[in-house]
Motif scaffolding. Structure first.
Motif, short mmCIF file in Angstrom:
data_model
loop_
_atom_site.label_atom_id
_atom_site.label_comp_id
_atom_site.label_asym_id
_atom_site.label_seq_id
_atom_site.Cartn_x
_atom_site.Cartn_y
_atom_site.Cartn_z
N MET A 1 0.84 -1.16 0.00
CA MET A 1 0.00 0.00 0.00
C MET A 1 0.89 1.23 0.00
SD MET A 1 -2.62 1.17 2.98
CE MET A 1 -4.19 1.63 2.35
N SER A 43 -12.31 4.69 0.58
CA SER A 43 -12.80 4.53 -0.80
C SER A 43 -11.66 4.42 -1.81
CB SER A 43 -13.73 5.69 -1.17
OG SER A 43 -12.99 6.88 -1.39
N GLU A 44 -10.48 4.89 -1.44
CA GLU A 44 -9.33 4.82 -2.33
C GLU A 44 -8.56 3.51 -2.20
OE1 GLU A 44 -7.10 8.37 -1.57
OE2 GLU A 44 -8.75 9.67 -2.20
N LEU A 45 -8.93 2.68 -1.22
CA LEU A 45 -8.25 1.40 -1.02
C LEU A 45 -8.76 0.36 -2.00
CD1 LEU A 45 -8.40 1.16 2.88
CD2 LEU A 45 -6.48 1.94 1.48
N SER A 46 -7.91 -0.61 -2.29
CA SER A 46 -8.33 -1.74 -3.12
C SER A 46 -9.25 -2.64 -2.30
CB SER A 46 -7.11 -2.54 -3.58
OG SER A 46 -6.53 -3.23 -2.49
N ASP A 47 -9.94 -3.54 -2.97
CA ASP A 47 -10.80 -4.49 -2.26
C ASP A 47 -9.99 -5.32 -1.26
OD1 ASP A 47 -12.96 -3.59 -3.70
OD2 ASP A 47 -13.03 -5.32 -5.06
N GLU A 48 -8.80 -5.73 -1.64
CA GLU A 48 -7.95 -6.52 -0.75
C GLU A 48 -7.55 -5.71 0.48
OE1 GLU A 48 -3.55 -8.60 -0.64
OE2 GLU A 48 -4.47 -8.25 -2.59
N GLU A 49 -7.23 -4.43 0.30
CA GLU A 49 -6.83 -3.60 1.42
C GLU A 49 -8.01 -3.37 2.38
OE1 GLU A 49 -3.31 -0.97 -0.68
OE2 GLU A 49 -5.41 -0.41 -1.03
#
Length: 86
Positions: A1, A43-49
């Protein structure tokens, strides 16, 4: 990240290897942010994060509940490793 990488680079010289360092930095960083700021960050994180964040949060809350109820908490090496968490 990228956010964590940048945060680590910024505070690297202040870290001693103690978990308390990370806790203090992160809590101080987000202390004055409003819910909307945190939601924008999420909202800016990936689904995995997002999965990792929620999973770690729930693990910590279960550990806290176990302590409150007088049960022994997980030892660091006993937490099962999820291959989806990096």
């Amino acid at each position: 990240m990228k956010f964590v990488d940048d945060l680590f680079k910024l505070y690297r010289e202040h870290l001693t290897g103690d978990d308390e360092d990370a806790i203090e930095i992160v809590l101080h960083l987000f202390a004055d942010h409003k819910r909307e700021d945190l939601e924008r960050f999420i909202s800016e994180l990936s689904d995995e994060e997002v999965f990792q964040m929620v999973s770690f949060y729930v693990i910590e809350m279960v550990k806290r509940k176990m302590t409150e109820e007088g049960l022994e908490t997980f030892k660091a090496n006993q937490i099962p490793h999820d291959p989806n968490i990096h």
